[in-house]
Design a protein around this motif. Structure first.
Motif, PDB file in Angstrom:
ATOM      1  N   TYR A  35       0.851  -1.189   0.000  1.00  0.00           N
ATOM      2  CA  TYR A  35       0.000   0.000   0.000  1.00  0.00           C
ATOM      3  C   TYR A  35       0.886   1.239   0.000  1.00  0.00           C
ATOM      4  N   GLN A  36       0.573   2.188  -0.903  1.00  0.00           N
ATOM      5  CA  GLN A  36       1.336   3.435  -0.978  1.00  0.00           C
ATOM      6  C   GLN A  36       0.365   4.607  -1.033  1.00  0.00           C
ATOM      7  N   GLU A  37       0.725   5.683  -0.336  1.00  0.00           N
ATOM      8  CA  GLU A  37      -0.050   6.923  -0.403  1.00  0.00           C
ATOM      9  C   GLU A  37       0.910   8.050  -0.748  1.00  0.00           C
ATOM     10  N   ASN A  38       0.580   8.815  -1.787  1.00  0.00           N
ATOM     11  CA  ASN A  38       1.482   9.863  -2.256  1.00  0.00           C
ATOM     12  C   ASN A  38       0.734  11.172  -2.492  1.00  0.00           C
ATOM     13  N   HIS A  39       1.463  12.285  -2.383  1.00  0.00           N
ATOM     14  CA  HIS A  39       0.983  13.594  -2.839  1.00  0.00           C
ATOM     15  C   HIS A  39      -0.309  14.046  -2.144  1.00  0.00           C
ATOM     16  N   THR A  40      -0.200  14.407  -0.873  1.00  0.00           N
ATOM     17  CA  THR A  40      -1.360  14.856  -0.112  1.00  0.00           C
ATOM     18  C   THR A  40      -1.438  16.383  -0.064  1.00  0.00           C
ATOM     19  N   LEU A  41      -2.591  16.880   0.413  1.00  0.00           N
ATOM     20  CA  LEU A  41      -2.790  18.310   0.616  1.00  0.00           C
ATOM     21  C   LEU A  41      -2.683  18.618   2.107  1.00  0.00           C
ATOM     22  N   SER A  42      -2.034  19.712   2.451  1.00  0.00           N
ATOM     23  CA  SER A  42      -1.867  20.074   3.862  1.00  0.00           C
ATOM     24  C   SER A  42      -3.186  20.575   4.443  1.00  0.00           C
ATOM     25  N   PRO A  43      -3.366  20.468   5.770  1.00  0.00           N
ATOM     26  CA  PRO A  43      -4.577  20.995   6.406  1.00  0.00           C
ATOM     27  C   PRO A  43      -4.757  22.485   6.150  1.00  0.00           C
ATOM     28  N   GLU A  44      -3.651  23.222   6.153  1.00  0.00           N
ATOM     29  CA  GLU A  44      -3.719  24.663   5.942  1.00  0.00           C
ATOM     30  C   GLU A  44      -4.244  25.002   4.553  1.00  0.00           C
ATOM     31  N   LEU A  45      -3.782  24.269   3.562  1.00  0.00           N
ATOM     32  CA  LEU A  45      -4.235  24.514   2.202  1.00  0.00           C
ATOM     33  C   LEU A  45      -5.714  24.160   2.043  1.00  0.00           C
ATOM     34  N   ILE A  46      -6.126  23.052   2.640  1.00  0.00           N
ATOM     35  CA  ILE A  46      -7.534  22.645   2.569  1.00  0.00           C
ATOM     36  C   ILE A  46      -8.437  23.715   3.173  1.00  0.00           C
ATOM     37  N   LYS A  47      -8.044  24.253   4.323  1.00  0.00           N
ATOM     38  CA  LYS A  47      -8.832  25.308   4.971  1.00  0.00           C
ATOM     39  C   LYS A  47      -8.904  26.552   4.092  1.00  0.00           C
ATOM     40  N   GLU A  48      -7.805  26.875   3.439  1.00  0.00           N
ATOM     41  CA  GLU A  48      -7.784  28.060   2.589  1.00  0.00           C
ATOM     42  C   GLU A  48      -8.691  27.878   1.365  1.00  0.00           C
ATOM     43  N   ILE A  49      -8.677  26.680   0.801  1.00  0.00           N
ATOM     44  CA  ILE A  49      -9.547  26.398  -0.342  1.00  0.00           C
ATOM     45  C   ILE A  49     -11.017  26.515   0.078  1.00  0.00           C
ATOM     46  N   MET A  50     -11.358  25.918   1.195  1.00  0.00           N
ATOM     47  CA  MET A  50     -12.733  25.967   1.679  1.00  0.00           C
ATOM     48  C   MET A  50     -13.185  27.407   1.925  1.00  0.00           C
ATOM     49  N   ASN A  51     -12.306  28.196   2.487  1.00  0.00           N
ATOM     50  CA  ASN A  51     -12.636  29.593   2.767  1.00  0.00           C
ATOM     51  C   ASN A  51     -12.915  30.372   1.480  1.00  0.00           C
ATOM     52  N   HIS A  52     -12.248  29.972   0.396  1.00  0.00           N
ATOM     53  CA  HIS A  52     -12.417  30.645  -0.897  1.00  0.00           C
ATOM     54  C   HIS A  52     -13.842  30.465  -1.439  1.00  0.00           C
ATOM     55  N   TYR A  53     -14.531  29.403  -0.995  1.00  0.00           N
ATOM     56  CA  TYR A  53     -15.883  29.107  -1.487  1.00  0.00           C
ATOM     57  C   TYR A  53     -16.946  29.257  -0.395  1.00  0.00           C
ATOM     58  N   LYS A  54     -16.599  29.848   0.727  1.00  0.00           N
ATOM     59  CA  LYS A  54     -17.476  29.822   1.906  1.00  0.00           C
ATOM     60  C   LYS A  54     -18.836  30.488   1.681  1.00  0.00           C
ATOM     61  N   ASP A  55     -18.927  31.441   0.745  1.00  0.00           N
ATOM     62  CA  ASP A  55     -20.184  32.143   0.506  1.00  0.00           C
ATOM     63  C   ASP A  55     -21.022  31.487  -0.583  1.00  0.00           C
ATOM     64  N   MET A  56     -20.587  30.342  -1.090  1.00  0.00           N
ATOM     65  CA  MET A  56     -21.265  29.721  -2.224  1.00  0.00           C
ATOM     66  C   MET A  56     -22.174  28.574  -1.798  1.00  0.00           C
ATOM     67  N   ASP A  57     -23.100  28.214  -2.669  1.00  0.00           N
ATOM     68  CA  ASP A  57     -24.072  27.158  -2.399  1.00  0.00           C
ATOM     69  C   ASP A  57     -23.439  25.798  -2.702  1.00  0.00           C
ATOM     70  N   CYS A  58     -22.650  25.328  -1.751  1.00  0.00           N
ATOM     71  CA  CYS A  58     -21.944  24.060  -1.929  1.00  0.00           C
ATOM     72  C   CYS A  58     -21.602  23.474  -0.573  1.00  0.00           C
ATOM     73  N   ASN A  59     -21.129  22.261  -0.581  1.00  0.00           N
ATOM     74  CA  ASN A  59     -20.610  21.617   0.621  1.00  0.00           C
ATOM     75  C   ASN A  59     -19.245  21.046   0.281  1.00  0.00           C
ATOM     76  N   PHE A  60     -18.537  20.558   1.285  1.00  0.00           N
ATOM     77  CA  PHE A  60     -17.206  19.994   1.099  1.00  0.00           C
ATOM     78  C   PHE A  60     -17.168  18.603   1.714  1.00  0.00           C
ATOM     79  N   THR A  61     -16.321  17.750   1.177  1.00  0.00           N
ATOM     80  CA  THR A  61     -16.165  16.438   1.778  1.00  0.00           C
ATOM     81  C   THR A  61     -14.761  15.892   1.534  1.00  0.00           C
TER      82      THR A  61
END
Length: 267
Positions: A82-108
């Motif tokens: 089993y190998q896992e490669n190329h992840t996204l940092s928690p900080e980047l994920i939070k920043e991406i979510m914040n970029h869409y916070k006013d939009m009609d969507c959800n995140f998962t």
């Protein structure tokens, strides 16, 4: 052509509308494997989710390897690797979510076979029900304490053009992420190194097989790189226009034994 491996996308490709693999396709896969050809899955689903659903899909004992999470996970059933490669940092994920916070969507985020979301709405409910996956609503400030493979934005298909337009204004000088529409209701952020073709190359290399010796089946735009680089790229009749342009062949749709018919004809 010397085909040594067959790989299939899952949703819209390998699975019928009833979320199972047709018996004729299963039979074709078994016959191909009896000739020494490996069979693998290449999907946006995570590795745990695939393992959890193999029996209900009707392909238990048929899979040799899985390339999952769009290419960032490799789960080799033969070599037990089993190998896992190329992840996204928690900080980047939070920043991406914040970029869409006013939009009609959800995140998962899918982790260990479970969909995690910051709020409960019809978007996450419908996605979980459609994929047959459990979902949990959690505090993402607490949840995002480690890197994850990808962040998915869920929205109504009619709203997707607005999500795509908003994505054009996302910028971060310290991090790089790639994003694309993977289904009519999903927009996904991943590390730019992640792609189905790259993950597939790494998985096949474990068996000294090149991607030119692989037959690949897909249906959506996120399958295009895999379809283009495989020795034989096959798209389902129910596939997207762009995927059909990229493929070498078009086979019958997911509910008409498209994969089984093609394997029977060419293998």
């Amino acid at each position: 052509m010397d085909i040594r491996a067959i790989v299939c996308d899952v949703d819209g490709t390998l699975l019928t509308s009833k979320q199972v693999v047709d018996e004729r396709t299963v039979s074709s896969i078994k016959k191909a494997r009896s000739k020494g050809i490996l069979f693998g899955i290449c999907t946006g689903r995570d590795a745990d989710s695939v393992r959890n659903h193999i029996k209900s899909w009707g392909i238990e004992g048929c899979i040799d390897f899985v390339v999952s999470s769009g290419g960032s996970e490799i789960d080799d059933y033969i070599l037990d690797i089993y190998q896992e490669n190329h992840t996204l940092s928690p900080e980047l994920i939070k920043e991406i979510m914040n970029h869409y916070k006013d939009m009609d969507c959800n995140f998962t985020i899918c982790h260990e076979g479970i969909l995690y979301a910051p709020k409960d709405d019809d978007y996450i409910k419908d996605m979980a029900e459609g994929d047959g996956i459990e979902y949990r609503v959690v505090d993402f400030d607490t949840f995002l304490t480690r890197p994850y493979r990808k962040l998915m934005i869920i929205c109504d298909p009619s709203y997707m053009p607005q999500i795509v337009e908003r994505s054009k204004s996302f910028k971060n000088k310290d991090y790089k992420a790639s994003a694309l529409v993977t289904t009519s209701f999903l927009y996904e952020y991943m590390d730019p190194h992640v792609s189905k073709s790259n993950g597939l190359k790494e998985a096949l290399a474990l068996h000294d097989i090149s991607i030119s010796q692989c037959m690949a089946f897909g249906d959506e735009d996120n399958d295009i790189d895999m379809l283009e680089e495989a020795g034989i790229g096959v798209v389902m009749e129910n596939g997207s226009i762009h995927a059909k342009d990229a493929a070498d062949y078009v086979t019958k749709d997911k509910d008409s034994n498209g994969i089984g018919v093609f394997i029977e004809k060419f293998i």
